[in-house]
Design an enzyme around this catalytic site. Structure first.
Site, PDB file in Angstrom:
ATOM      1  N   GLY A 190      32.884  41.179  35.802  1.00  0.00           N
ATOM      2  CA  GLY A 190      34.268  41.639  35.593  1.00  0.00           C
ATOM      3  C   GLY A 190      35.173  40.500  35.158  1.00  0.00           C
ATOM      4  N   PHE A 191      36.432  40.847  35.021  1.00  0.00           N
ATOM      5  CA  PHE A 191      37.434  39.925  34.480  1.00  0.00           C
ATOM      6  C   PHE A 191      37.601  38.677  35.367  1.00  0.00           C
ATOM      7  CE2 PHE A 191      42.232  39.486  35.001  1.00  0.00           C
ATOM      8  CZ  PHE A 191      42.362  38.475  34.057  1.00  0.00           C
ATOM      9  N   ILE A 192      37.988  38.856  36.626  1.00  0.00           N
ATOM     10  CA  ILE A 192      38.213  37.678  37.475  1.00  0.00           C
ATOM     11  C   ILE A 192      36.876  36.992  37.766  1.00  0.00           C
ATOM     12  CG2 ILE A 192      39.096  36.845  39.700  1.00  0.00           C
ATOM     13  CD1 ILE A 192      41.055  39.156  39.740  1.00  0.00           C
ATOM     14  N   ASP A 219      26.175  42.621  39.477  1.00  0.00           N
ATOM     15  CA  ASP A 219      27.119  43.606  38.935  1.00  0.00           C
ATOM     16  C   ASP A 219      26.316  44.802  38.432  1.00  0.00           C
ATOM     17  OD1 ASP A 219      30.254  43.059  37.633  1.00  0.00           O
ATOM     18  OD2 ASP A 219      29.154  44.862  37.030  1.00  0.00           O
ATOM     19  N   LEU A 250      33.771  40.412  44.920  1.00  0.00           N
ATOM     20  CA  LEU A 250      34.767  40.859  43.936  1.00  0.00           C
ATOM     21  C   LEU A 250      34.471  42.260  43.395  1.00  0.00           C
ATOM     22  CD1 LEU A 250      35.516  37.822  44.055  1.00  0.00           C
ATOM     23  CD2 LEU A 250      35.731  37.847  41.592  1.00  0.00           C
ATOM     24  N   ALA A 279      37.852  39.491  48.080  1.00  0.00           N
ATOM     25  CA  ALA A 279      38.970  39.805  47.191  1.00  0.00           C
ATOM     26  C   ALA A 279      39.630  41.090  47.658  1.00  0.00           C
ATOM     27  CB  ALA A 279      38.466  39.975  45.761  1.00  0.00           C
ATOM     28  N   TYR A 299      41.995  53.140  47.501  1.00  0.00           N
ATOM     29  CA  TYR A 299      41.678  51.736  47.194  1.00  0.00           C
ATOM     30  C   TYR A 299      42.223  50.816  48.296  1.00  0.00           C
ATOM     31  CZ  TYR A 299      41.428  47.486  44.263  1.00  0.00           C
ATOM     32  OH  TYR A 299      41.170  46.240  43.759  1.00  0.00           O
ATOM     33  N   LYS A 329      40.068  48.651  51.089  1.00  0.00           N
ATOM     34  CA  LYS A 329      40.221  47.185  51.114  1.00  0.00           C
ATOM     35  C   LYS A 329      40.697  46.738  52.500  1.00  0.00           C
ATOM     36  CE  LYS A 329      39.487  45.643  46.795  1.00  0.00           C
ATOM     37  NZ  LYS A 329      38.600  44.524  46.454  1.00  0.00           N
TER      38      LYS A 329
END
Ligand code: UDP
Length: 321
Positions: free
Chosen positions: A11-13, A32, A76, A116, A148, A152
């Site tokens: 992913g992005f981060i 992933d 993440l 995260a 979400y 979390k």
């Protein structure tokens, strides 16, 4: 040097974190579910210290083997984008619950974990800026957006118990609207959305009346923050905001993007009910207090919003040519 496992590593981060870990001479396994032909974010990582493992955190035996083999574990993996969370609340929750359950069952005290989390857990709080010790108020369960934040938050509770009961070193970072090169526009986040509209020369879409505010943190600042938390044992067992405290309304953000990149663009206000599925609820204001992370690690964000927007715009433009 540490053996690092990064869930959600494609992913992005994750991909920015991995580049940095490799630069710092660590070895990295990215875990992933993305298929091999969709690894655009990891395109330049042909290092012998890097390995990609495709799979799901719900695959207990595979995930446990990877956990056992790692020194540092960065969690993440997540469902991205408000719209996708509303459309897939069960999958959203399962990713968090499954990965944290496996961690709780497997991890040992010589390992270290970064989790995260998200500014979404602040939910409907009116406080500004948001501090880590605030009581949290989420929306009603009928509104799927909160799946979400809820999952979390459950993960935060479980991991902090793991720290207290078994002395497992870990830190929780709550990310506030991270932006940067390679952020996937498909998830509907406002910055890549507006920038790609500016590149295409089509109207910039502002949802609602545009007075809602956010603050945007460049991904390289976010990666620095994660590493400073992981490299500082006095942070163990704590929750830390990671973000930028330069607050801006979404209407002003659209104005800024228009002025910076394409002054003739129209800005179009769109009612939420025309763009968001049932179960959407807006968060009106969100700006982090960064005092705690600064006090513990000395970290503070360096990249201003204009600079972050220009960096995102240039990368997006180069990749869309
Ligand atoms: N938003 C917008 N136009 C877009 C995409 C998003 O006005 O094209 C708004 C959205 O309603 C929210 C803010 O921008 O108020 C940030 O949205 P995003 O999905 O990026 O993140 P989050 O709501 O999770 O902070």
């Amino acid at each position: 040097m540490a053996k690092c496992l990064v869930t959600g590593g494609a992913g992005f981060i994750g991909s920015h974190l991995i580049s940095r870990l490799l630069c710092d001479d660590h070895s990295v396994v990215a875990f992933d579910h993305a298929p091999l032909d969709k690894l655009n974010n990891l395109f330049n990582l042909n290092s012998s210290s890097f390995k990609y493992v495709r799979g799901s955190v719900s695959d207990s035996s595979l995930f446990r083997d990877l956990i056992n083999d790692a020194d540092h574990i960065y969690l993440l993996a997540a469902t991205l984008g408000v719209r996708r969370v509303i459309e897939k609340p069960i999958a959203t929750a399962n990713i968090q619950v499954d990965q944290v359950r496996e961690i709780c069952a497997t991890v040992c005290a010589h390992q270290k974990i970064f989790y995260a989390s998200t500014s979404e857990v602040y939910g409907k709080s009116n406080a500004s800026p948001l501090t880590e010790d605030l009581p949290l108020v989420l929306g009603e369960p009928g509104k799927a957006r909160w799946a979400y934040a809820c999952s979390k938050l459950l993960s935060e509770y479980l991991l902090l118990s793991l720290y207290r009961d078994k002395n497992i070193p870990l830190v929780v970072g709550r990310f506030f609207n991270v932006v940067g090169p390679r952020q996937n526009q498909a998830y509907g986040a406002v910055v890549p959305n507006l920038l790609s509209q500016a590149i295409k020369g089509i109207p910039l879409t502002v949802f609602g009346d545009g007075t809602q505010t956010r603050s945007f943190c460049h991904v390289s600042d976010a990666v620095d923050a994660m590493l400073s938390l992981m490299n500082n044992d006095s942070c163990n067992g704590g929750v830390y905001n990671i973000g930028n405290d330069e607050e801006i309304s979404i209407g002003d953000l659209a104005d800024k993007i228009r002025n910076l990149f394409n002054p003739i663009l129209e800005i179009k206000m769109i009612p939420y009910e025309d763009v968001m599925p049932l179960g959407f609820e807006e968060i009106l204001h969100r700006v982090p207090s960064l005092n705690k992370i600064k006090r513990y690690t000395g970290w503070s964000s360096k990249i201003k919003l204009d600079e972050a927007l220009i960096d995102c715009f240039m990368t997006l433009k180069n990749t869309s040519i």
